[in-house]
Design an enzyme around this catalytic site. Sequence first.
Site, PDB file in Angstrom:
ATOM      1  N   ARG A 186      -7.437  -0.483   1.208  1.00  0.00           N
ATOM      2  CA  ARG A 186      -8.022  -1.473   0.753  1.00  0.00           C
ATOM      3  C   ARG A 186      -8.633  -1.684  -0.733  1.00  0.00           C
ATOM      4  O   ARG A 186      -8.094  -1.950  -1.052  1.00  0.00           O
ATOM      5  CB  ARG A 186      -9.266  -2.131   1.965  1.00  0.00           C
ATOM      6  CG  ARG A 186     -10.306  -1.002   1.752  1.00  0.00           C
ATOM      7  CD  ARG A 186     -11.523  -1.678   3.362  1.00  0.00           C
ATOM      8  NE  ARG A 186     -10.070  -0.677   4.612  1.00  0.00           N
ATOM      9  CZ  ARG A 186     -10.837  -1.069   5.536  1.00  0.00           C
ATOM     10  NH1 ARG A 186     -11.758  -1.247   6.270  1.00  0.00           N
ATOM     11  NH2 ARG A 186     -10.047   0.155   6.289  1.00  0.00           N
TER      12      ARG A 186
ATOM     13  N   ASP B 266     -11.340   7.013   4.651  1.00  0.00           N
ATOM     14  CA  ASP B 266     -10.918   7.404   5.239  1.00  0.00           C
ATOM     15  C   ASP B 266      -9.953   5.609   5.058  1.00  0.00           C
ATOM     16  O   ASP B 266      -9.114   5.381   5.545  1.00  0.00           O
ATOM     17  CB  ASP B 266     -10.813   7.590   6.527  1.00  0.00           C
ATOM     18  CG  ASP B 266      -9.558   7.509   7.564  1.00  0.00           C
ATOM     19  OD1 ASP B 266      -8.333   8.069   6.634  1.00  0.00           O
ATOM     20  OD2 ASP B 266      -9.080   7.825   8.442  1.00  0.00           O
TER      21      ASP B 266
ATOM     22  N   ASP C 204       1.644   6.561   5.160  1.00  0.00           N
ATOM     23  CA  ASP C 204       1.302   5.653   5.056  1.00  0.00           C
ATOM     24  C   ASP C 204       1.752   5.092   3.780  1.00  0.00           C
ATOM     25  O   ASP C 204       0.435   4.249   3.558  1.00  0.00           O
ATOM     26  CB  ASP C 204      -0.823   6.400   4.829  1.00  0.00           C
ATOM     27  CG  ASP C 204      -1.353   5.686   5.612  1.00  0.00           C
ATOM     28  OD1 ASP C 204      -1.172   4.477   5.705  1.00  0.00           O
ATOM     29  OD2 ASP C 204      -2.729   6.174   4.907  1.00  0.00           O
TER      30      ASP C 204
ATOM     31  N   LYS D 136       1.063  -1.102  -0.024  1.00  0.00           N
ATOM     32  CA  LYS D 136      -0.552   0.249  -0.415  1.00  0.00           C
ATOM     33  C   LYS D 136       0.902   1.367  -0.084  1.00  0.00           C
ATOM     34  O   LYS D 136       2.162   1.295   1.084  1.00  0.00           O
ATOM     35  CB  LYS D 136      -0.698   0.178   1.654  1.00  0.00           C
ATOM     36  CG  LYS D 136      -1.786   1.363   1.052  1.00  0.00           C
ATOM     37  CD  LYS D 136      -2.380   1.443   3.241  1.00  0.00           C
ATOM     38  CE  LYS D 136      -2.953   2.538   2.467  1.00  0.00           C
ATOM     39  NZ  LYS D 136      -3.359   2.490   4.857  1.00  0.00           N
TER      40      LYS D 136
ATOM     41  N   GLU E 192      -9.022   4.340   2.677  1.00  0.00           N
ATOM     42  CA  GLU E 192      -8.568   3.732   1.463  1.00  0.00           C
ATOM     43  C   GLU E 192      -7.944   2.433   1.190  1.00  0.00           C
ATOM     44  O   GLU E 192      -7.478   2.078  -0.281  1.00  0.00           O
ATOM     45  CB  GLU E 192      -8.297   5.284   1.131  1.00  0.00           C
ATOM     46  CG  GLU E 192      -7.320   5.387   1.292  1.00  0.00           C
ATOM     47  CD  GLU E 192      -6.586   5.224   3.240  1.00  0.00           C
ATOM     48  OE1 GLU E 192      -5.085   5.626   3.061  1.00  0.00           O
ATOM     49  OE2 GLU E 192      -7.565   5.597   4.064  1.00  0.00           O
TER      50      GLU E 192
ATOM     51  N   ASP F 271      -2.558  11.038   3.741  1.00  0.00           N
ATOM     52  CA  ASP F 271      -3.996  10.466   3.783  1.00  0.00           C
ATOM     53  C   ASP F 271      -4.395  11.627   4.591  1.00  0.00           C
ATOM     54  O   ASP F 271      -4.315  11.304   6.108  1.00  0.00           O
ATOM     55  CB  ASP F 271      -3.622   8.740   4.193  1.00  0.00           C
ATOM     56  CG  ASP F 271      -5.490   8.995   4.376  1.00  0.00           C
ATOM     57  OD1 ASP F 271      -6.488   8.816   3.867  1.00  0.00           O
ATOM     58  OD2 ASP F 271      -5.775   7.707   5.330  1.00  0.00           O
TER      59      ASP F 271
ATOM     60  N   LYS G 171      -9.742  13.355   8.572  1.00  0.00           N
ATOM     61  CA  LYS G 171      -8.932  12.779   9.826  1.00  0.00           C
ATOM     62  C   LYS G 171      -8.974  14.322  10.861  1.00  0.00           C
ATOM     63  O   LYS G 171      -8.627  14.710  10.173  1.00  0.00           O
ATOM     64  CB  LYS G 171      -7.738  12.635   9.676  1.00  0.00           C
ATOM     65  CG  LYS G 171      -7.562  11.309   9.281  1.00  0.00           C
ATOM     66  CD  LYS G 171      -6.589  10.487   9.101  1.00  0.00           C
ATOM     67  CE  LYS G 171      -5.875   9.349   7.863  1.00  0.00           C
ATOM     68  NZ  LYS G 171      -6.423   8.436   8.515  1.00  0.00           N
TER      69      LYS G 171
END
Length: 500
Positions: free
Chosen positions: A350, A346, A287, A264, A348, A269, A276
Amino acid sequence: MPDALKLGFGPFAAPGRGVLVVFCDDGLKFGPATGRALRSATDLVARAARAERFTGKVGSALEVAVPEGLKIARLVVVGAGKPAELKPNDFVNLGGAAMGKVPSSAAEALIFAELPGGAMRGDRAADLAQGVQLRAYAFDRYKTKRKDDDKPEGGRKITIAVGDIAAARSAYSRCGPVADGVVMARDLVNEPANVLYPEEFARRAAGLRKVGCQIEVLDVPKMRKLGMNALLGVGQGSVHDSRVVVMRWNGGKKGDAPVCFIGKGVCFDTGGISIKPAGGMEDMKGDMAGAACVTGLMHALAARKARVNAVGLIGLVENMPDGKAQRPGDIVKSMSGQTIEIINTDAEGRLVLGDVIWYAAQRFKPKFMVDLATLTGAIIVALGHEYAGMFANNDQLAERLTKAGEATGELVWRMPLAKEYDKLIDSKFADMKNTGGRMGGAITAAQFIKRFVDDKTPWAHLDIAGTGFDSRQNEINKSWGSGWGVRLLDQLVADFYERR
């Protein structure tokens, strides 16, 4: 700031300057070469040990400045505990402990790779050197002012004194590239997002051509043609275009199915429209730690000429709130053909992994797949920063990952997958939704990814939210970005897919 480290191997000899680091057991005994180098200073060490209550416990240290009878500036004695009980990774940690006691301002240090029973074997000295290299890492390229205790202008020279120089160098030709891969991963995680956005990450990953990897970069038109709408949906609110990078190392038999590693790579993010909280959001530059690990791993495998066919794939996006960003309630069609209702923008990572994993499985028909992602805060609640969460559809792969983790100290803990959890991500309007709520959040995230995996393909998902960055620091890592996973997966390949 300069951070050059000159690391090499040499013979046992009493140094005339700099720092000397030696090892003792829990009885304060030294090896023969160490005893000859210390000469009368052994009595000084004994007195200092009594005064400081130093017992030689593994990883502990005793420091003596300007020791009488020696020409060096500092003597460091590192405890090795009971040498017979030391495991390979303990030597890596001893190297880190030794390097941690070398002042950052010291230009030169000599480390004796010797225990009371004699000189360390070449492979153990190489492990020691790997620990030295990993502990020496610092990300300070953006600092412009020098402090009095900063590293010297010409860098630092660290020599590992060994009994068999050739054997140590040969062993380090394998583990040195792994340390380089960890350093590469740490650099990527530590970079700010205004420097390392998807296109720049892809450019740096393409640099692996220098070590023999074949590189392919998928841009937005190519991904759109493939139907990677789940991944593209995450990045559509950013001014930076998304990328997928495919890194191939063909070191195994021609025609053998490869092993696949997927990372990933959310370069920043914000959470998107489901934004967030502001506090701590700066950490979201990390991230992309999963993608950083895969990139570092591919460097390690190629640089050490691993006898395996391996493919690393990284999905690189930036998740931003914008007039073009996807919204909660949107429905996207993934490359697999399955439709996804976006409940929370959020969740995201996956979405990125779903498309890249499907692509990897369909194109490369791998022996197995392992994905890594800083995916959920829920895994930190469950496991803290000590273990990564492991989810797998194959017991043998899970067992091998567990053993590799124990060998390297990059530990994994197997978590459940079950149909009962799968129901939590069923959607009223699409084939699935991208979050199942707070309860079992790390598990439902894994269940989501599992829907893009053929059950016939062994697969493991590693949730590294607690280990990829801002993790528990140890003897070989004092960095915010840990590079976690490179040593684990290299060990997996070495133990079970090269040494068959």
